[in-house]
Design a protein around this motif. Structure first.
Motif, short mmCIF file in Angstrom:
data_model
loop_
_atom_site.label_atom_id
_atom_site.label_comp_id
_atom_site.label_asym_id
_atom_site.label_seq_id
_atom_site.Cartn_x
_atom_site.Cartn_y
_atom_site.Cartn_z
N ASP A 1 19.80 11.70 62.50
CA ASP A 1 19.38 12.19 61.18
C ASP A 1 17.86 12.25 61.06
N LYS A 2 17.18 11.44 61.85
CA LYS A 2 15.72 11.37 61.80
C LYS A 2 15.07 12.70 62.19
N TYR A 3 15.71 13.47 63.11
CA TYR A 3 15.11 14.70 63.64
C TYR A 3 15.86 15.97 63.28
N ILE A 4 17.06 15.86 62.75
CA ILE A 4 17.96 17.01 62.69
C ILE A 4 17.44 18.14 61.80
N ASP A 5 16.92 17.84 60.63
CA ASP A 5 16.48 18.91 59.73
C ASP A 5 15.33 19.71 60.33
N GLU A 6 14.38 19.00 60.89
CA GLU A 6 13.22 19.68 61.48
C GLU A 6 13.63 20.51 62.70
N LEU A 7 14.48 19.94 63.54
CA LEU A 7 14.93 20.67 64.73
C LEU A 7 15.72 21.91 64.32
N LYS A 8 16.61 21.77 63.36
CA LYS A 8 17.39 22.93 62.89
C LYS A 8 16.47 24.04 62.39
N TYR A 9 15.44 23.68 61.66
CA TYR A 9 14.50 24.66 61.13
C TYR A 9 13.85 25.46 62.27
N TYR A 10 13.33 24.74 63.28
CA TYR A 10 12.62 25.42 64.37
C TYR A 10 13.57 26.16 65.31
#
Length: 188
Positions: free
Chosen positions: A12-21
């Motif tokens: 959950d720590k990285y998922i939103d940012e990774l999904k965006y990029y």
């Protein structure tokens, strides 16, 4: 072109940012009509020597891993490197682009010509991994740097042998050195 991106293995720590990029990278690949694979499973890891890695499962599926170091720093340049790395790894999913040969470079140059801020290359030249590295070793043949923040077995071997250690260097193999093995020296 619709992509199936599986993020089940991302914290959950990285998922939103990774999904965006990843979404942004998918749009760039679609816009440039690059035939990247559509079924990708994404992973993250922390490693000193790589920014990303692509492993092709078959002709339709691949696993791509992105270094978590990108999520530690929040400056604009780091985010451009993150997007560049994602696109770099997506290019590896294209048929004939599993190495850094002419076919791969054709797509790298296509992206670089259309998106001047991305600076895709064979190897990511950013200094992100150097910020925290306790040990840095340099290939005496090609100049590639290897970054380590812990005493893993490789670091112990190099330190105990005064740098008389080897790694497989593709440049050395290309120019006839046996097995492409070259010495690695302590740089820091």
């Amino acid at each position: 072109m619709e992509h199936t991106n599986n993020f089940d293995h991302i914290s959950d720590k990285y998922i939103d940012e990774l999904k965006y990029y990843v979404k942004e990278a998918d749009q760039i690949c679609d816009e440039l009509k690059m035939p990247v694979m559509k079924d990708i499973t994404w992973y993250t890891y922390r490693k000193r020597s790589e920014y990303g890695c692509c492993h092709r499962i078959d002709d339709k599926k691949a696993n791509i891993t992105i270094n978590t170091v990108y999520f530690k720093y929040h400056d604009q340049r780091t985010k451009e490197y993150l997007l560049s790395t994602i696109i770099h790894e997506l290019i590896h999913t294209i048929k004939g682009c599993n190495n850094h040969g002419d076919q791969f470079m054709k797509y790298v140059n296509l992206v670089n010509d259309h998106y001047k801020n991305l600076h895709l290359a064979k190897k990511n030249g950013s200094k992100i991994l150097q910020k925290d590295a306790k040990y840095i070793f340099k290939c005496q043949n090609c100049g590639q740097l290897f970054y380590y923040d812990r005493k893993c077995q490789f670091v112990i071997d190099v330190l105990e042998n005064n740098g008389d250690n080897v790694h497989i260097c593709s440049d050395a193999a290309r120019y006839g050195q046996p097995w492409g093995l070259v010495l690695v020296e302590r740089f820091r």
